[in-house]
Scaffold this motif. Structure first.
Motif, PDB file in Angstrom:
ATOM      1  N   VAL A 170     -12.624 -41.625  27.307  1.00  0.00           N
ATOM      2  CA  VAL A 170     -12.492 -41.092  28.252  1.00  0.00           C
ATOM      3  C   VAL A 170     -12.456 -42.356  29.553  1.00  0.00           C
ATOM      4  N   VAL A 171     -12.030 -42.217  30.582  1.00  0.00           N
ATOM      5  CA  VAL A 171     -12.150 -43.285  31.149  1.00  0.00           C
ATOM      6  C   VAL A 171     -10.993 -42.033  32.610  1.00  0.00           C
ATOM      7  N   VAL A 172     -11.806 -43.028  33.845  1.00  0.00           N
ATOM      8  CA  VAL A 172     -10.942 -42.705  35.036  1.00  0.00           C
ATOM      9  C   VAL A 172      -9.794 -43.929  35.917  1.00  0.00           C
ATOM     10  N   GLU A 173      -9.030 -43.661  36.307  1.00  0.00           N
ATOM     11  CA  GLU A 173      -8.490 -44.512  36.834  1.00  0.00           C
ATOM     12  C   GLU A 173      -8.542 -45.398  38.597  1.00  0.00           C
ATOM     13  N   PRO A 225     -11.778 -32.683  29.467  1.00  0.00           N
ATOM     14  CA  PRO A 225     -12.611 -31.970  30.565  1.00  0.00           C
ATOM     15  C   PRO A 225     -13.763 -33.432  30.307  1.00  0.00           C
ATOM     16  N   TYR A 226     -14.488 -33.631  31.255  1.00  0.00           N
ATOM     17  CA  TYR A 226     -15.821 -34.543  31.402  1.00  0.00           C
ATOM     18  C   TYR A 226     -17.378 -34.047  31.778  1.00  0.00           C
ATOM     19  N   GLU A 227     -18.488 -33.666  31.249  1.00  0.00           N
ATOM     20  CA  GLU A 227     -19.274 -33.219  31.481  1.00  0.00           C
ATOM     21  C   GLU A 227     -20.075 -34.578  32.751  1.00  0.00           C
ATOM     22  N   TRP A 228     -19.612 -34.140  33.803  1.00  0.00           N
ATOM     23  CA  TRP A 228     -20.179 -35.428  34.834  1.00  0.00           C
ATOM     24  C   TRP A 228     -21.772 -34.934  35.382  1.00  0.00           C
ATOM     25  N   LEU A 229     -22.363 -33.692  35.428  1.00  0.00           N
ATOM     26  CA  LEU A 229     -23.454 -33.438  35.574  1.00  0.00           C
ATOM     27  C   LEU A 229     -24.363 -33.317  34.531  1.00  0.00           C
ATOM     28  N   LEU A 272     -16.004 -44.349  31.203  1.00  0.00           N
ATOM     29  CA  LEU A 272     -16.830 -43.113  31.661  1.00  0.00           C
ATOM     30  C   LEU A 272     -17.805 -43.635  30.167  1.00  0.00           C
ATOM     31  N   GLU A 273     -17.877 -43.604  29.034  1.00  0.00           N
ATOM     32  CA  GLU A 273     -18.434 -43.346  27.876  1.00  0.00           C
ATOM     33  C   GLU A 273     -18.151 -44.113  26.216  1.00  0.00           C
ATOM     34  N   GLY A 274     -18.597 -44.488  25.528  1.00  0.00           N
ATOM     35  CA  GLY A 274     -18.738 -44.846  24.151  1.00  0.00           C
ATOM     36  C   GLY A 274     -18.942 -46.731  24.558  1.00  0.00           C
ATOM     37  N   ARG A 275     -18.836 -47.619  24.038  1.00  0.00           N
ATOM     38  CA  ARG A 275     -19.316 -48.965  23.974  1.00  0.00           C
ATOM     39  C   ARG A 275     -18.781 -49.695  24.739  1.00  0.00           C
ATOM     40  N   ALA A 276     -18.153 -49.113  25.498  1.00  0.00           N
ATOM     41  CA  ALA A 276     -17.723 -49.988  26.692  1.00  0.00           C
ATOM     42  C   ALA A 276     -17.956 -49.038  27.842  1.00  0.00           C
ATOM     43  N   GLU A 277     -18.609 -48.408  27.480  1.00  0.00           N
ATOM     44  CA  GLU A 277     -19.872 -47.726  29.365  1.00  0.00           C
ATOM     45  C   GLU A 277     -19.827 -47.996  29.971  1.00  0.00           C
ATOM     46  N   GLY A 278     -18.849 -47.646  31.421  1.00  0.00           N
ATOM     47  CA  GLY A 278     -19.189 -48.780  32.441  1.00  0.00           C
ATOM     48  C   GLY A 278     -18.806 -49.256  32.700  1.00  0.00           C
ATOM     49  N   LEU A 295      -9.716 -34.899  40.613  1.00  0.00           N
ATOM     50  CA  LEU A 295     -10.262 -33.910  40.801  1.00  0.00           C
ATOM     51  C   LEU A 295      -9.031 -32.519  41.551  1.00  0.00           C
ATOM     52  N   THR A 296      -8.359 -32.882  42.499  1.00  0.00           N
ATOM     53  CA  THR A 296      -7.352 -32.564  43.390  1.00  0.00           C
ATOM     54  C   THR A 296      -5.996 -31.812  42.163  1.00  0.00           C
ATOM     55  N   SER A 297      -5.440 -32.316  41.430  1.00  0.00           N
ATOM     56  CA  SER A 297      -4.804 -32.506  40.453  1.00  0.00           C
ATOM     57  C   SER A 297      -5.184 -31.615  39.010  1.00  0.00           C
ATOM     58  N   SER A 298      -6.540 -30.772  39.229  1.00  0.00           N
ATOM     59  CA  SER A 298      -7.102 -31.096  37.979  1.00  0.00           C
ATOM     60  C   SER A 298      -5.740 -29.699  37.379  1.00  0.00           C
ATOM     61  N   ALA A 299      -5.720 -30.119  36.270  1.00  0.00           N
ATOM     62  CA  ALA A 299      -5.233 -28.938  35.272  1.00  0.00           C
ATOM     63  C   ALA A 299      -5.808 -27.719  35.483  1.00  0.00           C
ATOM     64  N   GLY A 300      -7.172 -27.362  35.421  1.00  0.00           N
ATOM     65  CA  GLY A 300      -7.307 -26.274  35.505  1.00  0.00           C
ATOM     66  C   GLY A 300      -8.657 -25.811  34.316  1.00  0.00           C
ATOM     67  N   ALA A 301      -8.243 -27.047  33.128  1.00  0.00           N
ATOM     68  CA  ALA A 301      -9.726 -26.576  32.057  1.00  0.00           C
ATOM     69  C   ALA A 301     -11.241 -27.562  32.493  1.00  0.00           C
ATOM     70  N   ALA A 302     -11.191 -28.186  33.528  1.00  0.00           N
ATOM     71  CA  ALA A 302     -12.909 -28.351  34.031  1.00  0.00           C
ATOM     72  C   ALA A 302     -13.091 -27.745  34.482  1.00  0.00           C
ATOM     73  N   THR A 303     -14.680 -26.818  34.229  1.00  0.00           N
ATOM     74  CA  THR A 303     -15.743 -26.567  34.867  1.00  0.00           C
ATOM     75  C   THR A 303     -16.570 -27.201  35.796  1.00  0.00           C
ATOM     76  N   ALA A 304     -17.134 -26.688  36.612  1.00  0.00           N
ATOM     77  CA  ALA A 304     -18.197 -26.922  38.325  1.00  0.00           C
ATOM     78  C   ALA A 304     -18.468 -28.305  37.974  1.00  0.00           C
ATOM     79  N   ASN A 305     -19.220 -28.321  36.275  1.00  0.00           N
ATOM     80  CA  ASN A 305     -19.776 -29.663  36.349  1.00  0.00           C
ATOM     81  C   ASN A 305     -18.958 -30.185  35.302  1.00  0.00           C
ATOM     82  N   SER A 306     -18.183 -30.298  35.381  1.00  0.00           N
ATOM     83  CA  SER A 306     -16.908 -31.320  34.619  1.00  0.00           C
ATOM     84  C   SER A 306     -15.656 -31.594  35.212  1.00  0.00           C
ATOM     85  N   ILE A 307     -14.682 -32.843  35.105  1.00  0.00           N
ATOM     86  CA  ILE A 307     -14.080 -32.958  35.790  1.00  0.00           C
ATOM     87  C   ILE A 307     -12.792 -33.628  34.387  1.00  0.00           C
TER      88      ILE A 307
END
Length: 105
Positions: free
Chosen positions: A55-58, A100-104, A79-85, A13-25
């Protein structure tokens, strides 16, 4: 483990490249088909395959949160697909930034 996940999410979130919106990371994505493994080496069992674009997060600690990925194993949460979670490890050359990943809903 939750602490590491939160640290990685804050780093994204703090090193975002600027492509995310208010509802995404800006999340990481899998650059080429890769194996999600139980640990940080090829000696560890395969959990499942991750197709390109997944899509994954570290999950990082303070020591690795801002390091490059290309020459190390990366602990990820899917965060998505057959291995989600699921959590697992992917070789860093297969991890790309940023998508960009919509998280809301």
């Amino acid at each position: 483990m939750l602490r590491g996940f939160i640290l990685a999410l804050v780093a994204v979130l703090t090193s975002s490249a600027g492509a995310a919106t208010a509802n995404s990371i800006d999340a990481l994505s899998i650059a080429s088909d890769a194996w999600l493994r139980t640990g940080p080496s090829t000696a560890h069992a395969r959990i499942t395959g991750l197709p390109r674009g997944t899509v994954v997060v570290e999950i990082a600690d303070v020591d690795t949160a801002f390091e490059g990925h290309s020459s190390r194993w990366v602990h990820v949460h899917v965060l998505e697909g057959r291995a989600e979670g699921r959590d697992g490890w992917v070789w860093g050359r297969f991890v790309d930034c940023c998508r960009p990943y919509e998280w809301l809903d």
